[in-house]
Design an enzyme around this catalytic site. Structure first.
Site, PDB file in Angstrom:
ATOM      1  N   CYS A 174     -52.892  54.158 -98.592  1.00 13.87           N
ATOM      2  CA  CYS A 174     -54.266  53.568 -98.262  1.00 13.87           C
ATOM      3  C   CYS A 174     -55.188  54.713 -98.361  1.00 13.87           C
ATOM      4  O   CYS A 174     -55.437  55.318 -99.199  1.00 13.87           O
ATOM      5  CB  CYS A 174     -54.206  53.196 -96.653  1.00 13.87           C
ATOM      6  SG  CYS A 174     -55.696  52.013 -96.361  1.00 13.87           S
ATOM      7  N   HIS A 211     -51.150  47.931 -97.434  1.00 12.73           N
ATOM      8  CA  HIS A 211     -50.048  47.900 -96.395  1.00 12.73           C
ATOM      9  C   HIS A 211     -48.744  47.206 -96.745  1.00 12.73           C
ATOM     10  O   HIS A 211     -48.518  46.865 -96.220  1.00 12.73           O
ATOM     11  CB  HIS A 211     -51.238  48.615 -95.290  1.00 12.73           C
ATOM     12  CG  HIS A 211     -52.145  49.153 -95.070  1.00 12.73           C
ATOM     13  ND1 HIS A 211     -51.364  50.242 -94.136  1.00 12.73           N
ATOM     14  CD2 HIS A 211     -52.827  48.595 -95.016  1.00 12.73           C
ATOM     15  CE1 HIS A 211     -52.812  50.534 -93.616  1.00 12.73           C
ATOM     16  NE2 HIS A 211     -53.808  50.098 -94.648  1.00 12.73           N
ATOM     17  N   GLU A 256     -45.711  48.663 -95.148  1.00 17.31           N
ATOM     18  CA  GLU A 256     -45.283  48.394 -94.162  1.00 17.31           C
ATOM     19  C   GLU A 256     -45.542  47.731 -92.792  1.00 17.31           C
ATOM     20  O   GLU A 256     -45.140  47.402 -92.327  1.00 17.31           O
ATOM     21  CB  GLU A 256     -45.506  50.354 -92.818  1.00 17.31           C
ATOM     22  CG  GLU A 256     -46.761  49.979 -92.631  1.00 17.31           C
ATOM     23  CD  GLU A 256     -47.903  49.610 -93.358  1.00 17.31           C
ATOM     24  OE1 GLU A 256     -49.163  50.113 -92.855  1.00 17.31           O
ATOM     25  OE2 GLU A 256     -47.995  50.299 -94.490  1.00 17.31           O
TER      26      GLU A 256
END
Length: 204
Positions: free
Chosen positions: A75, A160, A162
């Site tokens: 990001c 993202h 994750e």
């Protein structure tokens, strides 16, 4: 792995631990030289808020560490790496917010369902031609979402990986980072062995 914390999400740390890394988090203003002094096998530049261009301290850290050790940007970290390699960033009209954003991996045509939360993007055309492989692109507006350096162990993801908006399509980014670190470690070990062969120890 040393994580430069610009607003890191805890699940990023969980994913690194799941890959077998010991993780050390350092404050956002930690200088690149101080990060390298910790002798990390790799560095992760985390997510964070806002416009990346005023963050001179973070861009310089990205510039220093990415030339020395495997580096992964997520990001804001993606944008910092872009700026560290001479690219420009620009503000999106609306930004990318929420889950279920399609991202296309142009290497294989796979579409990832992703979670996103950013208002700026790296202008892929402003990168030095041929320096990065521009791998991932937004299926909604065609903006750059991922890139891999062609000669350095540097990779960057705008969204993202994750997050878990349902499927875990984007987790391979963490595996790719782990593999880049393993390849770098193997190269360093090979260099040491070759050096010892070329210059054998002298015994009295």
């Amino acid at each position: 792995v040393v994580v430069c914390d610009f607003g890191v999400k805890y699940n990023i740390l969980r994913r690194l631990s799941a890959e077998g890394f010991r993780v050390r988090v350092v404050p956002a203003r930690t200088r690149g030289a101080d990060v390298l002094a910790l002798e990390p096998d790799g560095v992760l530049l985390s997510n964070g808020p806002g416009d990346p261009e005023p963050l001179d301290f973070a861009i310089e850290t990205a510039r220093v560490v990415s030339r020395q050790v495997p580096t992964f940007g997520i990001c804001l970290g993606h944008q910092l790496l872009g700026l560290a390699f001479g690219a420009r960033t620009r503000k999106l009209k609306f930004g990318h917010r929420g889950a279920n954003h399609p991202v296309i991996d142009r290497r294989n045509g796979v579409v990832e369902v992703t979670s996103q939360n950013h208002g700026f993007t790296v202008d892929g055309d402003s990168l030095t031609p041929g320096e990065f492989e521009l791998t991932h692109w937004s299926g909604n507006d065609g903006t750059l979402e991922g890139m891999v350096h062609r000669s350095l162990p540097v990779l960057a993801c705008q969204y993202h990986p994750e997050a878990s908006p349902g499927p875990h399509d984007s987790r391979p980014w963490f595996r790719a980072f782990a593999e880049a670190i393993a390849r770098q470690a193997a190269r360093l070990a090979r260099d040491v062995i070759e050096q010892e062969i070329l210059q054998p120890p002298v015994f009295d």
